[in-house]
Design a protein around this motif. Structure first.
Motif, PDB file in Angstrom:
ATOM      1  N   ASP A  34       0.868  -1.181   0.000  1.00  0.00           N
ATOM      2  CA  ASP A  34       0.000   0.000   0.000  1.00  0.00           C
ATOM      3  C   ASP A  34       0.907   1.234   0.000  1.00  0.00           C
ATOM      4  O   ASP A  34       1.469   1.626   1.045  1.00  0.00           O
ATOM      5  CB  ASP A  34      -0.895  -0.017   1.243  1.00  0.00           C
ATOM      6  CG  ASP A  34      -1.877   1.156   1.274  1.00  0.00           C
ATOM      7  OD1 ASP A  34      -1.682   2.120   0.507  1.00  0.00           O
ATOM      8  OD2 ASP A  34      -2.828   1.094   2.079  1.00  0.00           O
ATOM      9  N   SER A  71       9.605  15.502   1.662  1.00  0.00           N
ATOM     10  CA  SER A  71       8.705  14.889   0.692  1.00  0.00           C
ATOM     11  C   SER A  71       9.179  13.477   0.379  1.00  0.00           C
ATOM     12  O   SER A  71      10.299  13.091   0.725  1.00  0.00           O
ATOM     13  CB  SER A  71       8.634  15.714  -0.591  1.00  0.00           C
ATOM     14  OG  SER A  71       9.908  15.784  -1.208  1.00  0.00           O
ATOM     15  N   ILE A  80       4.187   5.756   2.165  1.00  0.00           N
ATOM     16  CA  ILE A  80       4.601   7.156   2.080  1.00  0.00           C
ATOM     17  C   ILE A  80       4.274   7.896   3.371  1.00  0.00           C
ATOM     18  O   ILE A  80       5.074   8.715   3.854  1.00  0.00           O
ATOM     19  CB  ILE A  80       3.931   7.829   0.869  1.00  0.00           C
ATOM     20  CG1 ILE A  80       4.523   7.257  -0.432  1.00  0.00           C
ATOM     21  CG2 ILE A  80       4.118   9.345   0.911  1.00  0.00           C
ATOM     22  CD1 ILE A  80       3.837   7.732  -1.691  1.00  0.00           C
ATOM     23  N   LYS A  81       3.114   7.625   3.959  1.00  0.00           N
ATOM     24  CA  LYS A  81       2.739   8.285   5.216  1.00  0.00           C
ATOM     25  C   LYS A  81       3.715   7.940   6.327  1.00  0.00           C
ATOM     26  O   LYS A  81       4.128   8.809   7.116  1.00  0.00           O
ATOM     27  CB  LYS A  81       1.321   7.889   5.624  1.00  0.00           C
ATOM     28  CG  LYS A  81       0.844   8.582   6.909  1.00  0.00           C
ATOM     29  CD  LYS A  81      -0.547   8.161   7.286  1.00  0.00           C
ATOM     30  CE  LYS A  81      -1.029   8.932   8.533  1.00  0.00           C
ATOM     31  NZ  LYS A  81      -0.111   8.800   9.668  1.00  0.00           N
ATOM     32  N   ILE A  82       4.089   6.659   6.428  1.00  0.00           N
ATOM     33  CA  ILE A  82       5.061   6.249   7.452  1.00  0.00           C
ATOM     34  C   ILE A  82       6.382   6.977   7.242  1.00  0.00           C
ATOM     35  O   ILE A  82       7.015   7.455   8.195  1.00  0.00           O
ATOM     36  CB  ILE A  82       5.254   4.726   7.426  1.00  0.00           C
ATOM     37  CG1 ILE A  82       3.960   4.021   7.850  1.00  0.00           C
ATOM     38  CG2 ILE A  82       6.415   4.304   8.321  1.00  0.00           C
ATOM     39  CD1 ILE A  82       3.983   2.525   7.641  1.00  0.00           C
ATOM     40  N   ASP A 120       0.368   4.464  -0.382  1.00  0.00           N
ATOM     41  CA  ASP A 120      -0.060   5.614   0.421  1.00  0.00           C
ATOM     42  C   ASP A 120       0.349   5.430   1.878  1.00  0.00           C
ATOM     43  O   ASP A 120       0.802   6.379   2.531  1.00  0.00           O
ATOM     44  CB  ASP A 120      -1.575   5.794   0.318  1.00  0.00           C
ATOM     45  CG  ASP A 120      -2.006   6.273  -1.059  1.00  0.00           C
ATOM     46  OD1 ASP A 120      -1.164   6.892  -1.749  1.00  0.00           O
ATOM     47  OD2 ASP A 120      -3.160   6.031  -1.447  1.00  0.00           O
ATOM     48  N   ARG A 121       0.198   4.224   2.381  1.00  0.00           N
ATOM     49  CA  ARG A 121       0.585   3.934   3.769  1.00  0.00           C
ATOM     50  C   ARG A 121       2.097   4.008   3.928  1.00  0.00           C
ATOM     51  O   ARG A 121       2.605   4.557   4.923  1.00  0.00           O
ATOM     52  CB  ARG A 121       0.074   2.551   4.162  1.00  0.00           C
ATOM     53  CG  ARG A 121       0.405   2.127   5.587  1.00  0.00           C
ATOM     54  CD  ARG A 121      -0.438   0.928   6.003  1.00  0.00           C
ATOM     55  NE  ARG A 121       0.025   0.358   7.254  1.00  0.00           N
ATOM     56  CZ  ARG A 121       0.846  -0.693   7.347  1.00  0.00           C
ATOM     57  NH1 ARG A 121       1.262  -1.295   6.233  1.00  0.00           N
ATOM     58  NH2 ARG A 121       1.232  -1.139   8.523  1.00  0.00           N
ATOM     59  N   GLU A 132       5.928  -2.097  10.902  1.00  0.00           N
ATOM     60  CA  GLU A 132       4.619  -1.988  10.255  1.00  0.00           C
ATOM     61  C   GLU A 132       4.371  -3.111   9.249  1.00  0.00           C
ATOM     62  O   GLU A 132       3.332  -3.129   8.581  1.00  0.00           O
ATOM     63  CB  GLU A 132       4.500  -0.634   9.550  1.00  0.00           C
ATOM     64  CG  GLU A 132       4.571   0.567  10.478  1.00  0.00           C
ATOM     65  CD  GLU A 132       3.407   0.616  11.445  1.00  0.00           C
ATOM     66  OE1 GLU A 132       2.307   0.151  11.081  1.00  0.00           O
ATOM     67  OE2 GLU A 132       3.586   1.123  12.580  1.00  0.00           O
ATOM     68  N   LYS A 186       9.386  13.832   9.673  1.00  0.00           N
ATOM     69  CA  LYS A 186       8.886  14.957  10.462  1.00  0.00           C
ATOM     70  C   LYS A 186       9.198  14.831  11.941  1.00  0.00           C
ATOM     71  O   LYS A 186       9.266  15.835  12.659  1.00  0.00           O
ATOM     72  CB  LYS A 186       7.381  15.100  10.262  1.00  0.00           C
ATOM     73  CG  LYS A 186       6.991  15.575   8.868  1.00  0.00           C
ATOM     74  CD  LYS A 186       5.480  15.699   8.722  1.00  0.00           C
ATOM     75  CE  LYS A 186       5.091  16.224   7.352  1.00  0.00           C
ATOM     76  NZ  LYS A 186       3.623  16.333   7.192  1.00  0.00           N
ATOM     77  N   MET A 191       6.869   9.864   5.787  1.00  0.00           N
ATOM     78  CA  MET A 191       6.707  11.270   6.152  1.00  0.00           C
ATOM     79  C   MET A 191       6.744  11.445   7.661  1.00  0.00           C
ATOM     80  O   MET A 191       7.361  12.389   8.179  1.00  0.00           O
ATOM     81  CB  MET A 191       5.392  11.797   5.586  1.00  0.00           C
ATOM     82  CG  MET A 191       5.377  11.969   4.063  1.00  0.00           C
ATOM     83  SD  MET A 191       6.523  13.243   3.479  1.00  0.00           S
ATOM     84  CE  MET A 191       5.804  14.711   4.237  1.00  0.00           C
ATOM     85  N   ASP A 192       6.103  10.524   8.393  1.00  0.00           N
ATOM     86  CA  ASP A 192       6.105  10.606   9.857  1.00  0.00           C
ATOM     87  C   ASP A 192       7.529  10.456  10.403  1.00  0.00           C
ATOM     88  O   ASP A 192       7.921  11.141  11.354  1.00  0.00           O
ATOM     89  CB  ASP A 192       5.199   9.525  10.447  1.00  0.00           C
ATOM     90  CG  ASP A 192       3.715   9.785  10.171  1.00  0.00           C
ATOM     91  OD1 ASP A 192       3.378  10.941   9.860  1.00  0.00           O
ATOM     92  OD2 ASP A 192       2.919   8.828  10.263  1.00  0.00           O
TER      93      ASP A 192
END
Length: 269
Positions: free
Chosen positions: A185, A210, A190-192, A187-188, A252, A198, A194-195
């Motif tokens: 996945d 990014s 990429i979100k991880i 999107d998942r 994850e 950050k 980014m977290d």
């Protein structure tokens, strides 16, 4: 009583000519010293390095002394035209053959010292070599590599090649490449990523980090994490983010595949 206009025996030069030549030598020497001193003071106000200023001052002094000597010889009746032509020919031969590379290196050294594409302490890539600049001389530039080697590069190669300066600007983008398995996945993933970026204290908010999908490779979908950091924090951030994304994907359950080849064998009837 001395006849100032009568040539002296054996040398054919009048006392007046000798005194004139002596005065020219003394006055010329003093004037040359004054000119060189003024030149050095004016050059020190520029951005040229002290070693370049000293080199140019010595070159000017030699040139002025030669001129004074030629004028003094002319005062005693020596024909200076053949001398000037001879010196010109000799200088031309020296510059054309023996000192061609030397003059090129000197000229390149002056340009490097003037325009400052690199400076002491900066990390640069020059002529395929990467290291910290420890010296910029008239003839060569010295780099100190991370594995403790000293590399001396002729200035003509420095000035004539592409120069990459890694530390001149205050911030840099840190690129961390990682691959995820097909079927992930995205999107998942990429979100991880980014977290992870950050949450790192040294990653800058502006420019914002990014994630880019860079390739659909043979065994993985390749992602590139792109956080920004202060230049002095570059390697710390790169190491920390690489370790953190590997651990986060492991927690994850996101697979980071290794290169593999699937072989299908068809049976024969």
């Amino acid at each position: 009583m001395v006849a100032w206009d009568e040539p002296l025996p054996y040398i054919g030069v009048t006392p007046f000519q000798l005194v004139s030549a002596l005065i020219i030598l003394i006055v010329g020497y003093i004037v040359a010293k004054i000119i060189v001193s003024i030149f050095k003071k004016s050059m020190k106000k520029s951005k040229l390095s002290p070693i370049v200023v000293e080199f140019l001052a010595r070159f000017l002094a030699i040139l002025l002394y030669i001129i004074v000597i030629i004028v003094a010889l002319g005062a005693v009746g020596v024909s200076v035209s053949p001398l000037i032509l001879g010196l010109s020919a000799v200088i031309g031969l020296i510059l054309g053959f023996g000192l061609q590379d030397t003059i090129t290196n000197l000229a390149a050294g002056v340009w490097i010292a003037s325009l400052r594409p690199i400076d002491i302490g900066e990390v640069v890539e020059v002529s395929g070599q990467v290291g910290s600049v420890t010296g910029i001389g008239l003839m060569s530039t010295v780099l100190h590599t991370v594995d403790n080697r000293m590399i001396t590069i002729p200035n003509r190669l420095v000035w004539g090649s592409i120069i990459v300066n890694y530390t001149r600007l205050p911030i840099r983008r840190v690129d961390v490449d990682i691959g995820v398995a097909y079927g992930t996945d995205l999107d998942r993933a990429i979100k991880i990523a980014m977290d992870v970026m950050k949450s790192h204290p040294l990653v800058l908010d502006d420019p914002a980090p990014s994630v880019a999908i860079t390739a659909l490779a043979d065994s993985s979908i390749n992602l590139q994490l792109r956080p920004w950091a202060k230049t002095e924090d570059y390697w710390t951030v790169k190491g920390d983010i690489t370790k953190a994304i590997y651990e986060a994907y492991g927690r994850e359950g996101i697979e980071i595949p290794f290169p593999q080849l699937d072989v299908h064998i068809k049976g024969t009837e």
